[in-house]
Structures are given as C-alpha cells and as structure tokens.
Enzyme design. Sequence first.
Site: not given
Ligand code: NAD
Ligand code: UFG
Length: 333
Positions: A33, A124, A148, A152, A199, A290
């Site tokens: 959590l 990812s 990060y 991965k 976003l 960045p």
């Molecule tokens: P999230 O933060 O909503 O879910 C991750 C969950 O893992 C959370 O509920 C957190 O409490 C739990 N957690 C973290 N560390 C833990 C630990 N050591 N033990 C037990 N629980 C733990 O994030 P999400 O968006 O649902 O992402 C899930 C997975 O997908 C992550 O590994 C994330 O890196 C990956 N991912 C997410 C995105 C995205 O844009 N959301 C994109 C690519 C990959």
């Molecule tokens: N953006 C804005 N304003 C904001 C937030 C985002 O203009 O306030 C733009 C970013 O510059 C980008 C696009 O919206 O062009 C998407 O940005 P996000 O932050 O929503 O997503 P990213 O593609 O940067 O990253 C996400 C996850 C990462 C993952 C990646 C995989 O956050 O964890 O997608 O493609 F690795």
Amino acid sequence: MRILVTGGAGYIGSHTCVELMQNKHEVIIVDNLVNSKESAVERIAAITGKAPLFYKADATDDQAMDLIFSTHKPDGVIHFAGLKAVGESVAVPLAYYRNNLLSTMVITDNCLRHGVNRFVFSSSATVYGDNQVPFLETMELLPRTNPYGETKAMCERILTDVAKVNPEFSVTLLRYFNPVGAHTSGLIGEAPQGIPNNLMPYITQVAKGIRKELRVFGNDYPTSDGTGVRDYIHVVDLAEGHALAIEKAEPGVEVYNLGTGKGTSVLELVKAFEEANDLQIPYSIVERRPGDIAECYADASKAKEKLGWVAKRGIVEMCQDAWRFEKSYEARA
Ligand code: NAD
Ligand code: UFG
C-alpha cells in the site's frame, strides 16, 4: 488458476484482478500500500461480487513471501509491485533499484523454490529508449534516461537469465505503452498522490478544478503539431492482455508490446478529452520536460498473432472512463 498478484491494489493491478476474477481465476493480492489504498480491494470485490484474498506485505520481504507461497501454492504470478515515478527515481535512485530489483528477485526466487512456473512481469516501453518508432520487440534496447527505466531493463535481464537455466520456467515480459482510463464502473482508476506526473490524470484534475491549467511540455518536437506523441492504451485492454498472457504462458521467455499501435499527440489528447466530455481544458505551452522523447508507439502485431490480443477501446472511451473515475473519486478533492 490461482494467481498471486503483487501490486494488485494499484492502478493496473486492480483492473487486472477484476479481469482475472471475471475469467474465474482465484486471486491473491500482495501489496504494501505504498502507492495505493486497501479500499481498492473492496472495490474489486464490489465489481466482481467476490473478495480476493489480500495480504498487506512487502514483496521484498522473503520470509513473508515464502509463507504466502507455501500457504497458497499459486499456479502463477503477475508481478506489478514497483515504484514508478520517473522524476522521483532520479532523486532517490537507490530506493528505486532496491524496491524494483529486490522485489523481482524475491518473487522469482520464491517461484523457483515453490515450483511456480508462470511469471508475468510489468515492463515498460521505456526500455526501448529513444528508438525508431514503431517500437518492435526485437529491437536492440537503447540506454534509458532515468533509474526507473533502468530497473525495468535490469529486471528483464534477470528474468531472462533465470529462464535460461530453468527450462520449465515461463517468463512473459509485457512492455506497456501509456495506460490510461478506468473501469466503466468508475470504482477503480488512477489516483496519483500529489501532483500527477502523467498527462491523463493531470488533465482530469484540471477538468475537476483541482489544477488551474495543463502545462504542455514543449511544442517544438518533430511531430505533426510539435507536441509529444504517445500510444495511449485503455487500462482494461491492458488487463485483458495480462489474463491472456498468464493463461497462454509456455516455458521460455516471451516479450510483448501492449499498445494500440497508434500515436496521439498531447494536443490531440486534450482535444479528444474536451470533445468526449464536453469540457474545456485550459493549457499553456512551456519548455520541454527533461528526458522526454518525441514519439513512442508500439508495433503491437506480435501480441495479436501469438496471444490473440488487440486493444479494443479507443481514445474517446479512454477519456470518458478517466473522467468518470475522477468525478467520483472524492478523497482528494
Ligand atoms: P501503482 O503504483 O498504482 O501500482 C503499484 C502497486 O505496487 C502499488 O499498489 C504499490 O503500493 C505496490 N508496491 C510497490 N512496491 C511494493 C512492494 N515492495 N511490495 C508490495 N507492494 C508494492 O502503479 P501502476 O501504474 O499500477 O503500475 C504497475 C506496474 O506497471 C509497475 O511495476 C509499473 O512500473 C509498471 N508500469 C506502469 C506504467 C504506467 O504508466 N502506469 C507504464 C509502464 C509500466
Ligand atoms: N505531458 C505534458 N504535460 C504534463 C504531463 C505530460 O505535456 O503535465 C506530456 C509529456 O511531455 C509527454 C506526454 O504528455 O509528451 C505523455 O507524458 P506522460 O508523463 O503521461 O507519459 P510518458 O510517456 O512520459 O511516460 C509513461 C510512464 C512511464 C513509462 C512510459 C512508457 O510514466 O513510466 O510511459 O512509455 F515508462
């Protein structure tokens, strides 16, 4: 099957638990959590009509995991647990390496010790680095710009090396593009703590009046309108991809892109959100963020061919479902 879902109270994990339970699988959630609330588990139960088993535990805690594995003897694991904020990972790299690598190693070790042969990993699109679009699973991965992303890529390598010497072990690496949207019930969705990095949650918070305006990070990229292009994918489509991945797992390593294959710019997403929900989203153009790349979208043909998976939900549904969840999410307002 009986499936252990680490991070199952989180955004993607909770939607996947719903999908698994609707496919008649038994679900055991492990979540510490750190970035979610226990109420997500109750909401999964409200949607599916059945409560999943839940342990508040840390996936890096080998003893706790050993007890859960030996008590429940799962058939497979989906490992979502991890920290995911790109900016934060630059500020506190060690916390990211520790949590993301150690949890993956502890869960993998428990799988081997307890004879659990199906392992699905949350990777990812960030592992591709600044590559040529569309991203294809066979591409050589380019350097990541933040810890990060590095975690991965490193977890993918660890799991691949382990699979090489454990011929029964099945590893599925799912590379997600940009998950957005929420379950149509509005009960579960993305509820980031503090100022959203991503976003879509930023847009929904502007729509709700929590933030004044969206800042668009740069309009001088080599894209159609100069703003960043991403492959937004509905979280329920993503959840369906996980269910198929674990059901169809076979020994060895498979990598799949989970995306729609379609790129959408920041301004296109803003316009789609405004039209889908009949709202205005004020924005201003600011400097580039960045580490951002211009374009990121998938070649999703492998998942279609081998898993029979395609993303069915379009941008309009993503925008409507994200907004429905935001409107009903009271805790933060
Ligand atoms: P999230 O933060 O909503 O879910 C991750 C969950 O893992 C959370 O509920 C957190 O409490 C739990 N957690 C973290 N560390 C833990 C630990 N050591 N033990 C037990 N629980 C733990 O994030 P999400 O968006 O649902 O992402 C899930 C997975 O997908 C992550 O590994 C994330 O890196 C990956 N991912 C997410 C995105 C995205 O844009 N959301 C994109 C690519 C990959
Ligand atoms: N953006 C804005 N304003 C904001 C937030 C985002 O203009 O306030 C733009 C970013 O510059 C980008 C696009 O919206 O062009 C998407 O940005 P996000 O932050 O929503 O997503 P990213 O593609 O940067 O990253 C996400 C996850 C990462 C993952 C990646 C995989 O956050 O964890 O997608 O493609 F690795």
